[in-house]
Design a protein around this motif. Sequence first.
Motif, PDB file in Angstrom:
ATOM      1  N   GLY A  35       0.817  -1.195   0.000  1.00 14.32           N
ATOM      2  CA  GLY A  35       0.000   0.000   0.000  1.00 14.32           C
ATOM      3  C   GLY A  35       0.853   1.248   0.000  1.00 14.32           C
ATOM      4  O   GLY A  35       1.971   1.259   0.530  1.00 14.32           O
ATOM      5  N   TRP A  36       0.325   2.290  -0.610  1.00 12.85           N
ATOM      6  CA  TRP A  36       0.921   3.621  -0.541  1.00 12.85           C
ATOM      7  C   TRP A  36       0.040   4.494   0.336  1.00 12.85           C
ATOM      8  O   TRP A  36      -1.194   4.492   0.187  1.00 12.85           O
ATOM      9  CB  TRP A  36       1.067   4.255  -1.919  1.00 12.85           C
ATOM     10  CG  TRP A  36       2.252   3.791  -2.703  1.00 12.85           C
ATOM     11  CD1 TRP A  36       2.273   2.868  -3.697  1.00 12.85           C
ATOM     12  CD2 TRP A  36       3.597   4.256  -2.560  1.00 12.85           C
ATOM     13  NE1 TRP A  36       3.546   2.724  -4.187  1.00 12.85           N
ATOM     14  CE2 TRP A  36       4.382   3.563  -3.510  1.00 12.85           C
ATOM     15  CE3 TRP A  36       4.221   5.192  -1.727  1.00 12.85           C
ATOM     16  CZ2 TRP A  36       5.759   3.771  -3.642  1.00 12.85           C
ATOM     17  CZ3 TRP A  36       5.587   5.396  -1.861  1.00 12.85           C
ATOM     18  CH2 TRP A  36       6.335   4.692  -2.804  1.00 12.85           C
ATOM     19  N   PHE A  37       0.675   5.229   1.208  1.00  7.14           N
ATOM     20  CA  PHE A  37      -0.003   6.116   2.136  1.00  7.14           C
ATOM     21  C   PHE A  37       0.658   7.482   2.079  1.00  7.14           C
ATOM     22  O   PHE A  37       1.797   7.608   1.652  1.00  7.14           O
ATOM     23  CB  PHE A  37       0.079   5.580   3.570  1.00  7.14           C
ATOM     24  CG  PHE A  37      -0.487   4.204   3.744  1.00  7.14           C
ATOM     25  CD1 PHE A  37      -1.733   4.023   4.325  1.00  7.14           C
ATOM     26  CD2 PHE A  37       0.223   3.086   3.340  1.00  7.14           C
ATOM     27  CE1 PHE A  37      -2.261   2.755   4.501  1.00  7.14           C
ATOM     28  CE2 PHE A  37      -0.289   1.812   3.501  1.00  7.14           C
ATOM     29  CZ  PHE A  37      -1.539   1.653   4.085  1.00  7.14           C
ATOM     30  N   CYS A  96       5.267   3.659   1.928  1.00  5.64           N
ATOM     31  CA  CYS A  96       4.758   2.372   1.500  1.00  5.64           C
ATOM     32  C   CYS A  96       4.831   1.394   2.663  1.00  5.64           C
ATOM     33  O   CYS A  96       5.628   1.555   3.590  1.00  5.64           O
ATOM     34  CB  CYS A  96       5.502   1.831   0.277  1.00  5.64           C
ATOM     35  SG  CYS A  96       7.278   1.552   0.475  1.00  5.64           S
ATOM     36  N   ALA A  97       3.966   0.397   2.637  1.00  2.00           N
ATOM     37  CA  ALA A  97       3.910  -0.603   3.683  1.00  2.00           C
ATOM     38  C   ALA A  97       3.342  -1.889   3.103  1.00  2.00           C
ATOM     39  O   ALA A  97       2.714  -1.879   2.048  1.00  2.00           O
ATOM     40  CB  ALA A  97       3.058  -0.120   4.858  1.00  2.00           C
ATOM     41  N   ALA A  98       3.559  -2.982   3.825  1.00  2.00           N
ATOM     42  CA  ALA A  98       3.199  -4.306   3.329  1.00  2.00           C
ATOM     43  C   ALA A  98       2.096  -4.935   4.164  1.00  2.00           C
ATOM     44  O   ALA A  98       1.986  -4.710   5.369  1.00  2.00           O
ATOM     45  CB  ALA A  98       4.429  -5.218   3.328  1.00  2.00           C
ATOM     46  N   SER A 103      -6.087  -3.789   2.307  1.00  2.00           N
ATOM     47  CA  SER A 103      -7.077  -3.594   3.347  1.00  2.00           C
ATOM     48  C   SER A 103      -7.226  -2.112   3.644  1.00  2.00           C
ATOM     49  O   SER A 103      -6.267  -1.342   3.508  1.00  2.00           O
ATOM     50  CB  SER A 103      -6.664  -4.336   4.623  1.00  2.00           C
ATOM     51  OG  SER A 103      -7.517  -4.032   5.709  1.00  2.00           O
ATOM     52  N   ALA A 104      -8.435  -1.730   4.050  1.00  2.00           N
ATOM     53  CA  ALA A 104      -8.679  -0.363   4.480  1.00  2.00           C
ATOM     54  C   ALA A 104      -8.170  -0.118   5.893  1.00  2.00           C
ATOM     55  O   ALA A 104      -8.134   1.029   6.343  1.00  2.00           O
ATOM     56  CB  ALA A 104     -10.168  -0.039   4.404  1.00  2.00           C
ATOM     57  N   PHE A 109      -1.100  -3.228   8.017  1.00  2.00           N
ATOM     58  CA  PHE A 109       0.144  -3.011   7.280  1.00  2.00           C
ATOM     59  C   PHE A 109       1.328  -2.923   8.227  1.00  2.00           C
ATOM     60  O   PHE A 109       1.214  -2.430   9.352  1.00  2.00           O
ATOM     61  CB  PHE A 109       0.057  -1.743   6.435  1.00  2.00           C
ATOM     62  CG  PHE A 109      -0.847  -1.864   5.245  1.00  2.00           C
ATOM     63  CD1 PHE A 109      -0.337  -2.199   4.010  1.00  2.00           C
ATOM     64  CD2 PHE A 109      -2.211  -1.651   5.371  1.00  2.00           C
ATOM     65  CE1 PHE A 109      -1.171  -2.314   2.905  1.00  2.00           C
ATOM     66  CE2 PHE A 109      -3.055  -1.775   4.276  1.00  2.00           C
ATOM     67  CZ  PHE A 109      -2.528  -2.108   3.040  1.00  2.00           C
ATOM     68  N   GLY A 110       2.448  -3.370   7.745  1.00  2.00           N
ATOM     69  CA  GLY A 110       3.678  -3.309   8.510  1.00  2.00           C
ATOM     70  C   GLY A 110       4.859  -3.062   7.600  1.00  2.00           C
ATOM     71  O   GLY A 110       4.710  -2.768   6.412  1.00  2.00           O
ATOM     72  N   SER A 111       6.031  -3.183   8.155  1.00  2.00           N
ATOM     73  CA  SER A 111       7.281  -2.961   7.417  1.00  2.00           C
ATOM     74  C   SER A 111       7.288  -1.605   6.741  1.00  2.00           C
ATOM     75  O   SER A 111       7.708  -1.462   5.582  1.00  2.00           O
ATOM     76  CB  SER A 111       7.507  -4.083   6.394  1.00  2.00           C
ATOM     77  OG  SER A 111       7.601  -5.343   7.022  1.00  2.00           O
ATOM     78  N   TRP A 112       6.835  -0.607   7.454  1.00  2.00           N
ATOM     79  CA  TRP A 112       6.748   0.749   6.910  1.00  2.00           C
ATOM     80  C   TRP A 112       8.111   1.274   6.513  1.00  2.00           C
ATOM     81  O   TRP A 112       9.093   1.095   7.237  1.00  2.00           O
ATOM     82  CB  TRP A 112       6.137   1.691   7.938  1.00  2.00           C
ATOM     83  CG  TRP A 112       4.701   1.423   8.215  1.00  2.00           C
ATOM     84  CD1 TRP A 112       4.186   0.541   9.126  1.00  2.00           C
ATOM     85  CD2 TRP A 112       3.578   2.037   7.580  1.00  2.00           C
ATOM     86  NE1 TRP A 112       2.810   0.573   9.095  1.00  2.00           N
ATOM     87  CE2 TRP A 112       2.410   1.488   8.158  1.00  2.00           C
ATOM     88  CE3 TRP A 112       3.445   3.008   6.576  1.00  2.00           C
ATOM     89  CZ2 TRP A 112       1.132   1.879   7.756  1.00  2.00           C
ATOM     90  CZ3 TRP A 112       2.183   3.389   6.184  1.00  2.00           C
ATOM     91  CH2 TRP A 112       1.042   2.825   6.776  1.00  2.00           C
TER      92      TRP A 112
END
Length: 122
Positions: A35-37, A96-98, A103-104, A109-112
């Motif tokens: 994901g991109w945040f 980015c995170a994994a 998911s919303a 998410f982790g590994s930021w």
Amino acid sequence: QLQLVESGGGLVQPGGSLRLSCAASGFSLQYYAIGWFRQAPGKEREEISCISNNGGVTNYADTVKGRFTISRDNAKKTVYLQMSSLKPKDTARYFCAASAYCSANVNSFGSWGQGTQVTVSS
């Protein structure tokens, strides 16, 4: 064990384009949705896009839909975010995170990564 590093941010004029990269090391990238945040000072962190582990599913926030494109190259262990028609309100730090799946729920998410700054200004 998955480690992510964002790059590609910088200063760009309104209407311009920029491509961000999320480079992975450690575990194979193919097992993770990415994901991109983004987060601007004083504002909530916003999920703007996500791509499934094989690239078959992509999601976009309404704020970026039609302007941003997420893609991945598992062989290069990199996920990209192509940003076009950039607006000043896109100014933020991008992360980015994994996750196992898109998911919303940001908590899934982790590994930021450390983030990369994008500033859109004339």
